[in-house]
Design a protein around this motif. Structure first.
Motif, short mmCIF file in Angstrom:
data_model
loop_
_atom_site.label_atom_id
_atom_site.label_comp_id
_atom_site.label_asym_id
_atom_site.label_seq_id
_atom_site.Cartn_x
_atom_site.Cartn_y
_atom_site.Cartn_z
N THR A 36 0.93 -1.29 -0.13
CA THR A 36 0.12 0.01 0.04
C THR A 36 0.79 1.31 -0.06
N THR A 37 0.60 2.15 -0.94
CA THR A 37 1.08 3.44 -0.72
C THR A 37 0.21 4.76 -0.65
N LEU A 38 0.41 5.46 0.10
CA LEU A 38 -0.46 6.56 0.57
C LEU A 38 0.20 8.03 -0.02
N VAL A 39 -0.30 8.79 -0.83
CA VAL A 39 0.22 10.19 -1.26
C VAL A 39 -0.61 11.17 -0.46
N GLU A 40 0.06 12.08 0.15
CA GLU A 40 -0.54 13.24 0.86
C GLU A 40 0.35 14.56 0.33
N ARG A 41 -0.40 15.28 -0.17
CA ARG A 41 0.26 16.77 -0.49
C ARG A 41 0.45 17.93 0.50
N ASP A 42 -0.46 17.64 1.42
CA ASP A 42 -0.38 18.92 2.64
C ASP A 42 -0.04 18.12 3.86
N ALA A 43 -0.79 17.50 4.51
CA ALA A 43 -0.38 17.08 5.76
C ALA A 43 -1.35 15.85 6.21
N TYR A 44 -0.55 14.83 7.01
CA TYR A 44 -1.45 13.52 7.26
C TYR A 44 -2.39 14.00 8.17
N VAL A 57 3.54 11.60 -9.41
CA VAL A 57 3.58 12.34 -8.18
C VAL A 57 4.64 13.81 -8.03
N ALA A 58 3.87 14.77 -8.15
CA ALA A 58 4.91 15.78 -8.20
C ALA A 58 5.29 16.24 -6.66
N HIS A 59 6.61 16.18 -6.53
CA HIS A 59 6.90 16.49 -5.06
C HIS A 59 7.04 18.04 -4.93
N SER A 101 9.65 14.44 -9.83
CA SER A 101 8.30 13.95 -9.57
C SER A 101 8.70 12.22 -9.76
N GLU A 102 7.55 11.48 -9.51
CA GLU A 102 7.84 10.08 -9.59
C GLU A 102 6.61 9.36 -10.12
N GLY A 115 3.12 -0.44 7.92
CA GLY A 115 3.75 -0.95 6.71
C GLY A 115 3.38 -0.16 5.30
N VAL A 116 2.67 0.90 5.30
CA VAL A 116 2.21 1.83 4.34
C VAL A 116 3.39 2.70 3.77
N GLU A 117 3.52 2.81 2.62
CA GLU A 117 4.56 3.57 1.86
C GLU A 117 4.11 5.06 1.87
N LEU A 118 4.78 6.04 2.42
CA LEU A 118 4.28 7.27 2.35
C LEU A 118 4.95 8.14 1.57
N ILE A 119 4.39 8.97 0.70
CA ILE A 119 4.87 9.66 -0.29
C ILE A 119 4.21 11.30 -0.26
N GLU A 120 4.89 12.03 -0.06
CA GLU A 120 4.52 13.47 0.08
C GLU A 120 4.64 14.06 -1.52
N GLY A 121 3.60 14.61 -1.89
CA GLY A 121 3.28 15.04 -3.09
C GLY A 121 1.92 15.32 -3.49
#
Length: 472
Positions: free
Chosen positions: A35-43, A128-130, A137-138, A110-116
């Motif tokens: 699982t991957t979670l993408v958040e651009r602001d704040a968790y 995902v733009a960082h 980006s990725e 075990g969640v992969e966290l990505i900010e962007g």
């Protein structure tokens, strides 16, 4: 140095780390999905950072000061001084602790966290733009995706938020000084909660509302109690008026409103809070690339498993439609993750409770009497006024009631409306009762602790059966 675009893969991709998104991510990881979670602001999303938590922290803090200064009948004489800066620091500390907790829970699961900021490239990939210059980006390939991008405050044309004169609810919750005069546009639950906070902090508050009363959508006697309490705090109301435009003054602003006859009224204030509702954020993730189109209100259509029209893409929370509530988002997030993991899950709640943290609080679940009639039931209603509750009187709270709605023939619970202290907590008992298919007899035969506010639920059930002991 610019970081080049890289590509990774995941089984479950969650876009947005609010109450719907982070719950979906954790549940997915618990079920063995990569699982991957993408958040651009704040968790934690708007709820934890800019909504539910900071607003309730301020409500609690201002209640402490206000109640201490209004307790002469109890023999308590005090003139509390409020340091808004310190109060704001305390509120921010609560928020930080919870948002860090969300991040920690995700990592522990075990969640992969990505900010962007994530945008769909097609129905199998997002880019995902960082944030930050040169961060690059990725791309993330996914098998299942959950859109949980939440909502934002609605702007009134001509009243774009600037964080100084024209405030959103987010801006208002970040203030470190109390305005002398505050004009609030909108008397819904956000407007009423924040109006009450700033009135208790000493601001002169005026509320402008297009409709003819506060809290549209709630029963008249519910709204009346809240409005009258607000008026006792010095809040003034102007109903039937719409904000038209504003001009800046040396010491504040002047807001013009119009009524149905196009008559203009002007209000001077230091700042203006616009709280006319929230809208889903579905315009930032490139939904067209995955073949999805929101409806006219910006919502994504979903089925009982939180699926959109694209089978492997889910939508949860505010983007999936009303009610726009954090706990509804979390329930949808759990189901989405379980379905993605192959579990036989579905959304089958009988009723979703709601709460408004005004003074006094409001808690509702299920149907009102009129809604029950419209649905074809023959409703019976039982009510217990708070003025007859021993515990409410010991709290110096006399206004409000517990009202239960049930089917007359079967006595199955259909709904409840509670106005009074701790209504947000009391409503849970009725919500559980509706979910379990409880009857009035079940509540009436359950022994409730004395002296507590929950006894009012018991008495309302007795009243609906014509067996009230403590009310006439």
């Amino acid at each position: 140095m610019v970081v080049g675009d890289v590509t990774t893969g995941t089984e479950l991709l969650v876009i947005g780390g609010g109450p719907g998104g982070y719950v979906a991510a954790i549940r997915g990881a618990q079920l063995g999905l990569d699982t991957t979670l993408v958040e651009r602001d704040a968790y934690g999303g708007t709820c934890l950072n800019h909504g539910c938590i900071p607003s309730k922290a301020l409500i609690s803090a201002t209640d402490v000061a206000h109640d201490a200064g209004q307790a002469e009948d109890m023999g308590v004489y005090a003139d509390p001084a409020v340091d808004m800066s310190t109060m704001s620091e305390w509120k921010d500390g609560v928020v930080t602790r919870l948002t860090r907790g969300v991040e920690s829970l995700c990592e522990s699961a075990g969640v992969e966290l990505i900010e962007g900021t994530a945008q769909f490239v097609d129905d199998e990939t997002v880019r995902v733009a960082h944030g930050g210059e040169g961060q690059g980006s990725e791309s993330v390939a996914f098998e299942h995706a959950v859109v949980a991008t939440g909502s934002r405050p609605v702007e009134v044309p001509g009243f774009e938020f600037d964080g100084e004169r024209i405030l959103s609810s987010t801006d208002a919750l970040a203030l470190e000084t109390v305005p002398d005069d505050l004009l609030v546009v909108g008397a819904g639950y956000i407007g009423m909660e924040l109006s009450t906070v700033f009135a208790k902090l000493g601001a002169d508050v005026t509320v402008v509302e297009m409709l003819d009363d506060v809290l549209p959508g709630y029963e008249d006697d519910v709204a009346e109690i809240v409005r009258e309490r607000a008026e006792s705090l010095g809040i003034e109301f102007a109903f039937g008026e719409a904000a038209r435009d504003w001009t800046e003054l040396d010491d504040g602003i002047r807001v013009s409103t119009t009524d149905e006859n196009d008559d203009v009224t002007e209000y001077n204030a230091e700042q203006c809070l616009v709280a006319v509702g929230r809208e889903p954020v579905t315009d930032t993730v490139g939904l067209d690339a995955v073949g999805l189109e929101p409806d006219d209100d910006g919502f994504l259509s979903t089925d009982s498993q939180a699926r959109t029209d694209v089978e492997h893409v889910f939508a949860v929370g505010d983007v999936a439609g009303e009610p726009m509530l954090a706990h509804k988002a979390s329930a949808e997030g759990e189901v989405a993750a379980e379905v993605a993991a192959g579990e036989p899950a579905a959304l089958d709640q009988q009723a979703i409770p709601a709460a408004v943290f005004t003074d006094p609080e409001i808690g509702t679940v299920g149907m009102t009497e009129s809604e029950a009639e419209e649905a074809g039931f023959d409703p019976v209603v039982g009510e217990m006024p708070m003025r007859a509750s021993g515990r409410a009187l010991t709290l110096d709270e006399r206004e409000g009631f517990v009202r239960l709605v049930a089917d007359a023939d079967s006595e199955f619970l259909l709904g409840a409306q509670i106005v009074g202290p701790e209504a947000s907590e009391l409503i849970a008992e009725v919500g559980l009762g509706i979910e379990m298919g409880a009857r009035l007899e079940d509540l009436a035969s359950t022994v409730h602790t004395h002296p507590t506010l929950s006894e009012a639920v018991h008495e309302a059930a007795m009243a609906a059966r014509g067996e009230a002991i403590h009310t006439r």
